[in-house]
Design a protein around this motif. Structure first.
Motif, PDB file in Angstrom:
ATOM      1  N   THR A 109       0.198  11.739   2.051  1.00 45.31           N
ATOM      2  CA  THR A 109       0.023  11.596   3.390  1.00 45.31           C
ATOM      3  C   THR A 109       1.051  12.856   3.849  1.00 45.31           C
ATOM      4  N   MET A 110       0.597  13.882   4.515  1.00 48.92           N
ATOM      5  CA  MET A 110       1.283  14.776   5.225  1.00 48.92           C
ATOM      6  C   MET A 110       1.449  14.766   6.596  1.00 48.92           C
ATOM      7  N   TYR A 111       2.814  14.456   6.781  1.00 47.70           N
ATOM      8  CA  TYR A 111       3.246  14.351   8.457  1.00 47.70           C
ATOM      9  C   TYR A 111       3.597  15.842   8.864  1.00 47.70           C
ATOM     10  N   ILE A 112       2.723  16.380   9.732  1.00 48.80           N
ATOM     11  CA  ILE A 112       2.768  17.782  10.256  1.00 48.80           C
ATOM     12  C   ILE A 112       3.394  17.839  11.362  1.00 48.80           C
ATOM     13  N   ILE A 113       4.343  19.048  11.581  1.00 53.68           N
ATOM     14  CA  ILE A 113       4.828  19.387  12.993  1.00 53.68           C
ATOM     15  C   ILE A 113       3.878  20.288  13.438  1.00 53.68           C
ATOM     16  N   SER A 114       3.109  19.719  14.583  1.00 52.53           N
ATOM     17  CA  SER A 114       1.919  20.661  14.829  1.00 52.53           C
ATOM     18  C   SER A 114       2.239  21.981  15.448  1.00 52.53           C
ATOM     19  N   GLY A 115       3.384  21.826  16.216  1.00 50.82           N
ATOM     20  CA  GLY A 115       3.812  23.093  16.814  1.00 50.82           C
ATOM     21  C   GLY A 115       4.241  24.255  15.747  1.00 50.82           C
ATOM     22  N   ASP A 151      -1.362   8.047  12.367  1.00 53.93           N
ATOM     23  CA  ASP A 151      -0.233   7.710  11.836  1.00 53.93           C
ATOM     24  C   ASP A 151       1.014   8.396  12.433  1.00 53.93           C
ATOM     25  N   PHE A 152       2.097   7.979  12.565  1.00 53.65           N
ATOM     26  CA  PHE A 152       3.186   8.953  12.975  1.00 53.65           C
ATOM     27  C   PHE A 152       4.684   8.529  12.211  1.00 53.65           C
ATOM     28  N   ALA A 153       5.054   9.425  12.082  1.00 54.78           N
ATOM     29  CA  ALA A 153       6.674   9.551  11.334  1.00 54.78           C
ATOM     30  C   ALA A 153       7.567  10.107  12.300  1.00 54.78           C
ATOM     31  N   SER A 154       8.704   9.596  12.768  1.00 56.52           N
ATOM     32  CA  SER A 154       9.684  10.114  13.592  1.00 56.52           C
ATOM     33  C   SER A 154      10.403  11.086  13.212  1.00 56.52           C
ATOM     34  N   LYS A 213      -1.353   4.183  14.915  1.00 62.12           N
ATOM     35  CA  LYS A 213      -1.690   2.654  14.297  1.00 62.12           C
ATOM     36  C   LYS A 213      -0.368   2.455  13.661  1.00 62.12           C
ATOM     37  N   THR A 214       0.289   3.343  13.066  1.00 60.96           N
ATOM     38  CA  THR A 214       1.368   2.986  12.109  1.00 60.96           C
ATOM     39  C   THR A 214       2.543   3.894  12.459  1.00 60.96           C
ATOM     40  N   HIS A 215       3.875   3.536  11.941  1.00 61.73           N
ATOM     41  CA  HIS A 215       5.207   4.255  12.205  1.00 61.73           C
ATOM     42  C   HIS A 215       5.690   4.256  11.102  1.00 61.73           C
ATOM     43  N   SER A 271       2.516   4.319 -13.276  1.00 60.93           N
ATOM     44  CA  SER A 271       3.057   3.058 -12.812  1.00 60.93           C
ATOM     45  C   SER A 271       2.154   1.707 -12.809  1.00 60.93           C
ATOM     46  N   GLY A 272       0.749   1.961 -12.682  1.00 59.98           N
ATOM     47  CA  GLY A 272       0.023   0.788 -12.614  1.00 59.98           C
ATOM     48  C   GLY A 272       0.056  -0.017 -11.131  1.00 59.98           C
ATOM     49  N   LEU A 273       0.815   1.004 -10.241  1.00 56.85           N
ATOM     50  CA  LEU A 273       0.644   0.343  -8.773  1.00 56.85           C
ATOM     51  C   LEU A 273      -0.675   1.058  -8.513  1.00 56.85           C
ATOM     52  N   GLY A 274      -0.973   0.627  -7.309  1.00 56.21           N
ATOM     53  CA  GLY A 274      -2.086   0.989  -6.344  1.00 56.21           C
ATOM     54  C   GLY A 274      -1.596   2.237  -5.757  1.00 56.21           C
ATOM     55  N   VAL A 275      -2.025   3.330  -5.971  1.00 54.21           N
ATOM     56  CA  VAL A 275      -1.656   4.761  -5.272  1.00 54.21           C
ATOM     57  C   VAL A 275      -2.526   4.996  -4.145  1.00 54.21           C
ATOM     58  N   VAL A 276      -1.800   4.921  -2.777  1.00 54.73           N
ATOM     59  CA  VAL A 276      -2.638   5.003  -1.763  1.00 54.73           C
ATOM     60  C   VAL A 276      -2.016   6.001  -0.550  1.00 54.73           C
ATOM     61  N   THR A 277      -2.847   6.536   0.432  1.00 50.31           N
ATOM     62  CA  THR A 277      -2.105   7.075   1.557  1.00 50.31           C
ATOM     63  C   THR A 277      -1.632   5.858   2.686  1.00 50.31           C
ATOM     64  N   ILE A 278      -0.995   6.474   3.667  1.00 43.83           N
ATOM     65  CA  ILE A 278      -0.440   5.521   4.468  1.00 43.83           C
ATOM     66  C   ILE A 278      -1.560   4.717   5.191  1.00 43.83           C
ATOM     67  N   SER A 279      -2.590   5.585   5.489  1.00 44.56           N
ATOM     68  CA  SER A 279      -3.673   4.718   6.172  1.00 44.56           C
ATOM     69  C   SER A 279      -4.484   3.707   5.127  1.00 44.56           C
ATOM     70  N   GLN A 280      -4.577   4.097   4.092  1.00 44.24           N
ATOM     71  CA  GLN A 280      -5.168   3.267   3.061  1.00 44.24           C
ATOM     72  C   GLN A 280      -4.255   1.893   2.769  1.00 44.24           C
ATOM     73  N   GLY A 281      -3.055   2.383   2.440  1.00 43.54           N
ATOM     74  CA  GLY A 281      -2.041   1.133   2.436  1.00 43.54           C
ATOM     75  C   GLY A 281      -2.017   0.082   3.560  1.00 43.54           C
ATOM     76  N   ALA A 282      -1.992   0.740   4.928  1.00 47.23           N
ATOM     77  CA  ALA A 282      -2.147  -0.303   5.923  1.00 47.23           C
ATOM     78  C   ALA A 282      -3.322  -1.125   6.157  1.00 47.23           C
ATOM     79  N   ALA A 283      -4.458  -0.358   5.810  1.00 42.31           N
ATOM     80  CA  ALA A 283      -5.618  -1.179   5.843  1.00 42.31           C
ATOM     81  C   ALA A 283      -5.815  -2.123   4.977  1.00 42.31           C
ATOM     82  N   GLU A 284      -5.375  -1.857   3.477  1.00 43.53           N
ATOM     83  CA  GLU A 284      -5.207  -2.868   2.596  1.00 43.53           C
ATOM     84  C   GLU A 284      -4.627  -4.066   3.096  1.00 43.53           C
ATOM     85  N   ILE A 285      -3.307  -4.140   3.627  1.00 46.62           N
ATOM     86  CA  ILE A 285      -2.553  -5.129   4.020  1.00 46.62           C
ATOM     87  C   ILE A 285      -2.990  -5.685   5.121  1.00 46.62           C
TER      88      ILE A 285
END
Length: 257
Positions: A58-64, A128-131, A149-151, A236-250
């Motif tokens: 998941t790439m949190y981009i500074i749009s400017g 999705d957003f990161a402060s 949808k998420t922060h 790891s054996g963990l589910g490797v997901v993006t932020i949007s995928q993880g939020a949707a799964e939960i």
């Protein structure tokens, strides 16, 4: 009867130690790899490693900053991430201290960043957003809720669950995160992964510059270290997901309860 009870108790203990979720865990452990700001080194040095291990990020981009500075990615470089299935998300327009802005200024940082990213990369991005600086307050979060949808928040509560999202503490607008800095060892990251697996928690990792340190701070990671850590994520054996995928799964798990 006593022998049967002992056997059943022992079997329950073995199953628990073998990886079954704790009472406050999700259906499975998850891990997400995120990158902040949109540094060019993420395309140059991180993308080949993500490709190598098949890790969606998941790439949190500074749009400017898009197309404006050589230290930050161009539209074409970010599109390269998008084309490979990585999420393109928002990190504001100018990376300000959001708590210091007026309501109108805050709204511009949130809505204009989303609008620009969607204009450049399509209508499905920037959900999705990161402060910036991991700084926020109730007013900032309330504004974020109107747009995203998420922060992604910050590991700052000082408890044993710091940095780990569990069924007990889960809040899509307070996603806990572990920042990986130059002082963070691969062994530490492996320990976080082990905890997420044992507890069926959602571990979110946050990286900045990769193989460079233009920012002149601790928010950078050696390329070799990222390689080792992505190998650990892959194995790891963990589910490797993006932020949007993880939020949707939960969300789906919550809806099924």
């Amino acid at each position: 009867m006593r022998k049967l009870l002992v056997l059943l108790t022992g079997l329950a203990l073995i199953l628990t130690l073998g990886g079954f979720a704790r009472a406050d865990g999700f259906d499975r452990g998850l891990v997400t790899v995120t990158f902040d700001d949109g540094w060019t080194s993420q395309h140059t040095n991180a993308l080949p490693i993500l490709d190598k291990y098949g890790i969606p990020a998941t790439m949190y981009i500074i749009s400017g900053s898009i197309n404006n500075q050589p230290a930050y990615m161009t539209q074409a470089q970010i599109q390269d991430f998008a084309n490979r299935g990585h999420d393109i998300e928002s990190h504001s327009v100018t990376h300000p201290h959001l708590r210091e802005l007026s309501a109108a200024q805050l709204n511009v940082e949130l809505t204009q960043s989303q609008a620009t990213l969607r204009q450049l990369f399509g209508p499905k991005v920037a959900t999705d957003f990161a402060s910036p600086y991991a700084e926020y307050n109730d007013a900032v979060v309330a504004a974020i809720k109107r747009v995203y949808k998420t922060h992604r928040a910050f590991d700052d509560d000082g408890t044993d669950n710091s940095g780990f999202n569990t069924r007990a503490n889960y809040n899509p607008y307070n996603l806990r995160v572990k920042f990986v800095e130059s002082t963070t060892s691969t062994a530490t990251v492996q320990g976080w992964i082990n905890t997420a697996k044992a507890d069926h928690a959602w571990l979110i990792l946050a990286y900045h510059e990769i193989g460079e340190n233009i920012g002149g701070d601790t928010y950078h990671t050696d390329t070799a270290a990222l390689d080792a850590e992505m190998r650990a994520v892959k194995d790891s054996g963990l589910g490797v997901v993006t932020i949007s995928q993880g939020a949707a799964e939960i969300a789906a798990q919550a809806a099924g309860n």
